[in-house]
Design a protein around this motif. Structure first.
Motif, short mmCIF file in Angstrom:
data_model
loop_
_atom_site.label_atom_id
_atom_site.label_comp_id
_atom_site.label_asym_id
_atom_site.label_seq_id
_atom_site.Cartn_x
_atom_site.Cartn_y
_atom_site.Cartn_z
N ASP A 224 54.12 76.53 13.13
CA ASP A 224 54.38 76.21 11.72
C ASP A 224 55.35 77.24 11.15
O ASP A 224 55.26 78.43 11.45
CB ASP A 224 53.09 76.23 10.92
N TRP B 66 57.35 78.62 7.45
CA TRP B 66 57.57 78.62 6.01
C TRP B 66 58.93 79.28 5.78
O TRP B 66 59.16 80.42 6.20
CB TRP B 66 56.49 79.41 5.29
N LEU C 22 50.62 82.64 1.39
CA LEU C 22 51.09 83.26 2.63
C LEU C 22 50.18 84.42 3.05
O LEU C 22 49.96 84.64 4.24
CB LEU C 22 52.52 83.75 2.46
N LEU D 260 52.74 81.41 -4.30
CA LEU D 260 53.31 81.32 -2.95
C LEU D 260 52.89 82.52 -2.11
O LEU D 260 52.44 82.37 -0.96
CB LEU D 260 54.84 81.24 -3.03
N THR E 14 57.80 74.07 6.17
CA THR E 14 57.67 74.05 4.72
C THR E 14 58.78 74.88 4.11
O THR E 14 58.82 76.10 4.31
CB THR E 14 56.30 74.60 4.28
N GLU E 15 59.70 74.24 3.42
CA GLU E 15 60.77 74.98 2.74
C GLU E 15 60.45 75.07 1.26
O GLU E 15 60.18 74.06 0.60
CB GLU E 15 62.12 74.30 2.93
N VAL E 16 60.46 76.28 0.73
CA VAL E 16 60.16 76.51 -0.68
C VAL E 16 61.39 76.14 -1.49
O VAL E 16 62.45 76.77 -1.37
CB VAL E 16 59.76 77.98 -0.92
N GLN F 287 47.18 83.68 5.37
CA GLN F 287 47.36 83.35 6.78
C GLN F 287 47.01 84.56 7.65
O GLN F 287 47.29 85.71 7.28
CB GLN F 287 48.83 82.95 7.04
#
Length: 383
Positions: free
Chosen positions: A109, A111, A19, A15, A5-7, A22
């Protein structure tokens, strides 16, 4: 799952909230921060990539020393390898000075958060993602909303520090202006036209209010035909209207790249003017209410006196931090000048100063005059 997942847009509170939720219950999570622009240090693209790969190799060696079972260390190492490939691919991108990567070694995963601020090199292996460098971004850089609108169409964006995201678009059907032989019928139709485009403006104003409630932007830029601006602004909620900082005559269908270029120029000029005004206030302040020079600012930070700090956006020089009283010192020394205790090395004294300033509730203003100016750093003191 191995998702990436690229912001695309700017760093936001939502955001960070995602995060922060998690959690690595059995395998710790990986948080990485790296510089992504070598121009500040005179590095070519090839040199920057070489340095980045060397840093990942050092991290892999460090992972082998962690107090975790071999199976866990293997997963973390694999996540590092995956992160390295993604980071190297993104080095040298326009307006990207730093990259944050958050990895879950269990699922692999990733980010990826590119930003316009050069992070110092940091790695954290914890049960939660370490987010304080991104918190500093939110605390120090203004967020803007941009609204492009005409009578029947609108586009809303959020922007901060060279990153922009289109969050919504609004399209309404508006009756056109049609000539009628009967003047009374024509008047009715023109009134209908006005009513409909005011309804459109009301919808856009409501969307801006919801955006403000979600993003708490610091400024609003309006782009619309000049003759429509007063009518549009009359629909804005006072919270939103008070944050209008600029109005442009920019068509709704302007390409996103052109909008981004204009916003970068606007933000740069705004920061330049703000830094210039602060420096004038510092120069006019009495000696006891200002600090001039790097060490004077660091001493004021240790004393908790910082109000506004004037400094270059990157001051990535090695310094020292006292292990007893936390005094920051530049250039590095072995003994604290305040309490005489031993010190530890600090890789990026500028980044440490920003953290200290934010913790005190101070505001940091970045100038673009470089480090050659004397002094490169100054501060207005609270007392």
């Amino acid at each position: 799952m191995k998702t990436i997942t690229e912001v695309e847009g700017p760093v936001s509170r939502s955001l960070l909230d995602r995060l922060s939720r998690q959690e690595g219950k059995e395998t710790p999570l990986l948080s990485l921060y790296l510089p992504a622009d070598g121009s500040a240090n005179g590095l070519t693209g090839g040199q920057l990539e070489k340095n980045t790969r060397r840093q990942f190799e050092q991290w892999r060696v460090l992972v082998e020393t962690l107090d975790h079972p071999p199976a866990v260390r293997k997963k973390v190492t694999k996540a590092l390898e995956r992160a390295e490939a993604e980071v190297v691919e993104r080095l040298g991108r326009r307006w990207v000075s730093g990259i944050a990567v958050f990895a879950d070694p269990e699922s692999l995963d990733l980010w990826i958060v590119p930003v316009g601020w050069g992070f110092p090199t940091m790695m954290f292996v914890e049960s939660r993602f370490v987010l304080f460098p991104l918190e500093l971004l939110l605390a120090q850089w203004d967020r803007f909303a941009l609204c492009l609108t005409d009578k029947d169409e609108a586009r809303l964006f959020v922007y901060s520090q060279h990153r922009m995201e289109e969050v919504t678009s609004i399209v309404d059907e508006i009756p056109g202006k049609v000539r009628f032989p009967d003047p009374f019928r024509e008047l009715q139709y023109r009134r209908k036209h006005v009513v409909y485009f005011h309804r459109h403006f009301a919808r856009v104003a409501e969307a801006l209010l919801r955006l403000y409630q979600r993003e708490l932007f610091d400024g609003l830029v309006i782009g619309c035909p000049r003759e429509l601006e007063p009518q549009f602004r009359s629909h804005l909620h006072q919270y939103v209207a008070d944050r209008v900082v600029a109005t442009w005559e920019m068509p709704v269908d302007t390409p996103t790249s052109e909008i981004l270029n204009r916003m970068v120029e606007f933000e740069t000029q705004r920061l330049r003017e703000r830094a210039s005004k602060l420096r004038q206030r510092i120069d006019d302040a009495p000696p006891e209410r200002k600090a001039l020079g790097v060490d004077a600012v660091l001493k004021a930070a240790w004393e908790g006196r910082l109000g506004d700090v004037w400094m270059p956006p990157a001051f990535a020089h090695a310094g020292s931090a006292c292990e007893q009283c936390a005094r920051l010192v530049y250039p590095p020394v072995e003994q604290c000048p305040e309490c005489g205790s031993s010190t530890r090395g600090v890789d990026d004294i500028g980044f440490e100063l920003v953290q200290t300033a934010v913790a005190q509730g101070a505001r940091v203003h970045f100038h673009d005059l470089g480090e050659a100016i004397d002094p490169p750093m100054a501060a207005l003191l609270r007392f």
